[in-house]
Enzyme design. Structure first.
Site, PDB file in Angstrom:
ATOM      1  N   HIS A  88      55.876  63.914  69.438  1.00  0.00           N
ATOM      2  CA  HIS A  88      55.645  65.165  68.719  1.00  0.00           C
ATOM      3  C   HIS A  88      56.448  65.149  67.436  1.00  0.00           C
ATOM      4  CE1 HIS A  88      55.287  69.457  67.881  1.00  0.00           C
ATOM      5  NE2 HIS A  88      54.228  69.398  68.654  1.00  0.00           N
ATOM      6  N   ASP A 100      49.719  68.159  75.812  1.00  0.00           N
ATOM      7  CA  ASP A 100      48.421  67.579  76.156  1.00  0.00           C
ATOM      8  C   ASP A 100      48.494  66.583  77.302  1.00  0.00           C
ATOM      9  OD1 ASP A 100      46.933  68.931  74.142  1.00  0.00           O
ATOM     10  OD2 ASP A 100      47.905  67.645  72.679  1.00  0.00           O
TER      11      ASP A 100
HETATM   12  N1  CMC Z   1      52.776  56.132  71.361  1.00  0.00           N
HETATM   13  C1  CMC Z   1      53.447  55.077  70.834  1.00  0.00           C
HETATM   14  N2  CMC Z   1      54.239  55.172  69.740  1.00  0.00           N
HETATM   15  C2  CMC Z   1      54.341  56.381  69.142  1.00  0.00           C
HETATM   16  C3  CMC Z   1      53.681  57.504  69.654  1.00  0.00           C
HETATM   17  C4  CMC Z   1      52.876  57.359  70.792  1.00  0.00           C
HETATM   18  N3  CMC Z   1      52.208  58.410  71.319  1.00  0.00           N
HETATM   19  N4  CMC Z   1      53.959  58.577  68.869  1.00  0.00           N
HETATM   20  C5  CMC Z   1      54.775  58.134  67.904  1.00  0.00           C
HETATM   21  N5  CMC Z   1      55.013  56.804  68.074  1.00  0.00           N
HETATM   22  C6  CMC Z   1      55.894  55.964  67.251  1.00  0.00           C
HETATM   23  C7  CMC Z   1      55.239  55.593  65.940  1.00  0.00           C
HETATM   24  O1  CMC Z   1      54.537  54.375  66.012  1.00  0.00           O
HETATM   25  C8  CMC Z   1      56.422  55.545  65.016  1.00  0.00           C
HETATM   26  O2  CMC Z   1      57.057  54.298  65.213  1.00  0.00           O
HETATM   27  P1  CMC Z   1      57.802  53.586  63.938  1.00  0.00           P
HETATM   28  O3  CMC Z   1      58.879  54.519  63.518  1.00  0.00           O
HETATM   29  O4  CMC Z   1      58.312  52.301  64.508  1.00  0.00           O
HETATM   30  O5  CMC Z   1      56.755  53.411  62.888  1.00  0.00           O
HETATM   31  C9  CMC Z   1      57.374  56.604  65.543  1.00  0.00           C
HETATM   32  O6  CMC Z   1      57.035  56.760  66.929  1.00  0.00           O
HETATM   33  C10 CMC Z   1      57.226  57.953  64.858  1.00  0.00           C
HETATM   34  O7  CMC Z   1      55.855  58.305  64.876  1.00  0.00           O
HETATM   35  P2  CMC Z   1      55.130  59.087  63.706  1.00  0.00           P
HETATM   36  O8  CMC Z   1      53.667  58.841  63.777  1.00  0.00           O
HETATM   37  O9  CMC Z   1      55.815  58.793  62.399  1.00  0.00           O
HETATM   38  O10 CMC Z   1      55.494  60.566  64.117  1.00  0.00           O
HETATM   39  P3  CMC Z   1      54.718  61.858  63.679  1.00  0.00           P
HETATM   40  O11 CMC Z   1      55.669  62.965  63.788  1.00  0.00           O
HETATM   41  O12 CMC Z   1      54.081  61.660  62.348  1.00  0.00           O
HETATM   42  O13 CMC Z   1      53.533  61.985  64.751  1.00  0.00           O
HETATM   43  C11 CMC Z   1      52.270  62.588  66.639  1.00  0.00           C
HETATM   44  C12 CMC Z   1      53.531  62.882  65.810  1.00  0.00           C
HETATM   45  C13 CMC Z   1      52.114  63.716  67.664  1.00  0.00           C
HETATM   46  C14 CMC Z   1      51.032  62.615  65.723  1.00  0.00           C
HETATM   47  C15 CMC Z   1      52.414  61.215  67.341  1.00  0.00           C
HETATM   48  O14 CMC Z   1      53.510  61.242  68.221  1.00  0.00           O
HETATM   49  C16 CMC Z   1      51.144  60.819  68.105  1.00  0.00           C
HETATM   50  O15 CMC Z   1      50.231  60.264  67.494  1.00  0.00           O
HETATM   51  N6  CMC Z   1      51.067  61.111  69.433  1.00  0.00           N
HETATM   52  C17 CMC Z   1      49.869  60.844  70.212  1.00  0.00           C
HETATM   53  C18 CMC Z   1      48.857  61.975  69.983  1.00  0.00           C
HETATM   54  C19 CMC Z   1      49.257  63.256  70.678  1.00  0.00           C
HETATM   55  O16 CMC Z   1      49.627  63.281  71.840  1.00  0.00           O
HETATM   56  N7  CMC Z   1      49.117  64.380  69.936  1.00  0.00           N
HETATM   57  C20 CMC Z   1      49.393  65.724  70.469  1.00  0.00           C
HETATM   58  C21 CMC Z   1      50.578  66.362  69.819  1.00  0.00           C
HETATM   59  S1  CMC Z   1      51.133  67.850  70.688  1.00  0.00           S
HETATM   60  C22 CMC Z   1      49.826  68.976  70.623  1.00  0.00           C
HETATM   61  C23 CMC Z   1      49.298  69.295  69.278  1.00  0.00           C
HETATM   62  O17 CMC Z   1      50.039  69.385  68.305  1.00  0.00           O
HETATM   63  O18 CMC Z   1      48.099  69.476  69.173  1.00  0.00           O
END
Ligand code: CMC
Length: 431
Positions: A308, A366
Site C-alpha cells: 500500500h 483486497d
Molecule cells: N508484490 C511485490 N512487490 C511489491 C508489491 C507487491 N504487491 N507492492 C509493492 N512492491 C514492491 C515494488 O516492486 C517496489 O520495489 P522496489 O522498491 O524494489 O522497486 C516497492 O515494493 C514499492 O512499490 P511501489 O510500486 O513503488 O509502491 P506504490 O506505493 O507506488 O504502490 C501499490 C502501492 C498498492 C500500487 C502496490 O503495492 C501494488 O501494486 N500492490 C498490488 C495491488 C494491490 O493490492 N492494490 C490494492 C491497494 S489497497 C486498496 C485500494 O487502494 O484500492
C-alpha cells in the site's frame, strides 16, 4: 490546520526562500509551497504525489506506520464492530455520528431514492451482455446527469444534497442491475422495507419467479464490507473525483470518473485480481513459486492484495476482513475453504520473507475481501462494483467538502518537461 511559527527554508543559488509550515491535527507537518513558483520560479517534482498534500480535509485520517484508519476521528475497527454502513455514511457526510432521529431521517431519505428513472433500463440494455459490470457502471453513472437535471447545479446547496443522497441510494441498484444484465436475468426493483445491505443482496440474487429471503448473516457480512470500503482519504479514485470536480463538472460526471479510476488492478480492481491469483496458485505448495515471481525484478507479477502507498504496517481493514472471512465462512457452514487456506499460508510465508519485510508490504483490504464476497455468492467481476458502491459515500463526502472549501481551485499540476526545446517546422521534402 493551525498556523505554526515553524518554517522551512530553501536556498536556490544565492536566494533564500522561507516556506510556511502548516500543522495538521494529526500526521506530519506540511510545507506550504503555494508561493514557491511565484517567489523562486521553480516547481516541485513528485510523480504519484508521494509527498504532496493536494487539499485540506476533515474526513479521514490514516497513520500508515501505525496501521490506523480514522473516519472523523473514529477508528475503523470500532465502526466495523459497533456501527453499520448507513450510520458511517452519515458520519462521513455530516461530520458527526447521528442521533436516533437523524439516523431515522437519513435512512428513510436514502431508502426513498433507491429507484432508477425507468428510462435508464434502456440504457442498460444497450450494453453487450458480456460487458464487465464496471464498464456498465461507468456509463450508467455518467448518464445520471442526463436523467436528474434537478441535482446538477453545483452552486446550489440543495442540488448538492439531493445529488449526494441519490448517488448513495442508487449505486446499489445500478451495481445489481449491471450484474443482472450480465447474467441475462430480469432487473429486480429495490425494496424499501429491507436494510441497505439486504436490499442489495435481494436485487442481486432474487428472481421474480419465486420468493427470496435474505439471510441475515449474509446481509450483516455485506454491510461490514461496505463499511470497510466507505472512504480512504486522498486515494487515486478520490483524487480523480476531486480533480474532475475542480473544473466545476457535475457530481454524476465526477463519480463516473472515480469509478473509472477505481477499476484499475493497482486500486479497486485488486480484489478481483487477488481472488483470481489465489485460485491460480491453487494449493499451498505452489506459493513459493509465486512469491519468487513477485520478488523477481524481471517479472511484472505482483502479489495482489499486498502493499500500500500509505500503510507500512497492517492495513487495519485487512485485519477486520481476515477475522470476518473466518466468521462468515464458519456461519455459512463453509469449512476448510481451500482459497482461504491458501491466502493464510501466502500471508504467513510472505510476512516471513525479508523482501516483503524490508519493503513493508502487508496484506491490504483486497486480500481477504474477495474470499468473503465469493462465499456470499458473487462472481469475481462484481467485486470491484461492490467496492465502488461502498466508496461512493467517500467520494461524495470529499466532493462536498471540496466545493465548500474556500481554498479550492481548479487542479492543474505542472510538469518537468524533457522533450525537444523550440525548433522550427521542417517541410516534408526536407525530412
Ligand atoms: N508484490 C511485490 N512487490 C511489491 C508489491 C507487491 N504487491 N507492492 C509493492 N512492491 C514492491 C515494488 O516492486 C517496489 O520495489 P522496489 O522498491 O524494489 O522497486 C516497492 O515494493 C514499492 O512499490 P511501489 O510500486 O513503488 O509502491 P506504490 O506505493 O507506488 O504502490 C501499490 C502501492 C498498492 C500500487 C502496490 O503495492 C501494488 O501494486 N500492490 C498490488 C495491488 C494491490 O493490492 N492494490 C490494492 C491497494 S489497497 C486498496 C485500494 O487502494 O484500492
Amino acid at each position: 490546520m493551525s498556523d505554526s511559527p515553524k518554517k522551512a527554508t530553501i536556498t536556490l543559488d544565492d536566494k533564500t526562500i522561507d516556506l510556511p509550515i502548516l500543522s495538521p491535527t494529526a500526521g506530519p507537518d506540511v510545507v506550504d509551497i503555494r508561493k514557491l513558483y511565484g517567489q523562486a520560479n521553480v516547481f516541485t517534482y513528485d510523480p504519484g504525489y508521494t509527498s504532496t498534500a493536494s487539499c485540506q480535509s476533515t474526513i479521514t485520517f490514516i497513520d500508515g506506520d501505525k496501521g490506523e484508519l480514522l473516519h472523523r476521528g473514529y477508528p475503523i475497527d470500532q465502526l466495523a464492530e459497533k456501527s453499520h454502513f448507513l450510520e458511517v455514511c452519515y458520519l462521513l457526510l455530516y461530520g458527526e455520528l447521528p442521533t436516533a432521529d437523524q439516523l431515522e431521517w437519513f435512512e428513510s431519505t436514502i431508502t426513498r431514492h433507491t429507484m432508477l428513472h425507468e428510462q435508464m433500463q434502456y440504457f442498460f440494455r444497450g450494453f453487450r451482455r458480456d460487458s464487465h459490470p464496471m464498464a456498465t457502471m461507468v456509463g450508467v453513472v455518467g448518464a445520471m446527469s442526463a436523467f436528474y437535471h434537478d441535482s446538477t447545479d453545483i452552486t446550489d446547496v440543495r442540488h448538492r444534497e439531493i445529488a449526494s443522497h441519490r448517488l448513495i441510494a442508487k449505486m446499489p441498484t445500478i451495481a445489481a442491475w449491471a450484474y443482472k444484465y450480465s447474467i441475462g436475468q430480469p432487473f429486480v426493483y429495490p425494496r424499501n422495507d429491507l436494510s441497505f445491505a439486504a436490499n442489495f443482496i435481494h436485487m442481486c440474487f432474487s428472481v421474480p419467479a419465486e420468493p427470496y429471503e435474505v439471510d441475515p448473516i449474509i446481509a450483516r457480512a455485506m454491510d461490514r464490507i461496505f463499511t470497510l470500503h466507505a472512504d480512504h482519504e486522498q486515494n487515486a479514485s478520490t483524487s480523480t473525483v476531486r480533480l474532475a470536480s475542480s473544473s466545476g463538472a457535475n457530481p454524476f460526471a465526477c463519480i463516473a470518473a472515480g469509478i473509472a479510476c477505481l477499476w484499475g488492478p493497482a486500486h479497486g480492481g485488486a480484489n478481483q485480481a487477488c481472488l483470481e491469483m489465489l485460485r491460480e496458485i491453487g494449493t499451498p505448495d505452489r506459493i513459493p513459486e509465486f512469491i519468487a515471481r513477485a520478488k523477481d525484478k524481471n517479472d511484472p507479477f505482483r502479489l495482489m492484495g499486498f502493499g500500500h502507498r500509505v500503510y507500512k504496517n497492517f492495513d487495519p481493514r485487512a485485519k477486520v476482513m481476515k477475522q470476518s472471512a473466518d466468521e462468515v465462512l464458519d456461519l455459512l457452514g463453509v469449512h476448510d475453504n481451500p482459497v482461504l487456506q491458501t491466502a493464510k499460508e501466502l500471508e504467513k510465508l510472505a510476512l516471513e520473507d525479508p523482501y516483503f519485510a524490508e519493503k513493508k508490504l502487508y496484506p491490504n483490504v483486497d486480500f481477504y475481501s474477495g474470499i468473503i464476497l465469493d462465499a456470499l455468492g458473487f462472481p469475481t467481476s462484481m467485486f470491484t462494483p461492490i467496492f465502488a458502491l461502498a466508496r461512493t459515500v467517500g467520494w461524495i463526502s470529499q466532493w462536498k467538502e471540496q466545493l465548500a472549501d474556500p481554498e479550492h481551485k481548479i487542479g492543474r499540476p505542472r510538469q518537468l518537461y524533457i522533450g525537444e526545446p523550440f525548433r522550427d517546422y521542417v517541410d516534408i521534402e526536407k525530412r
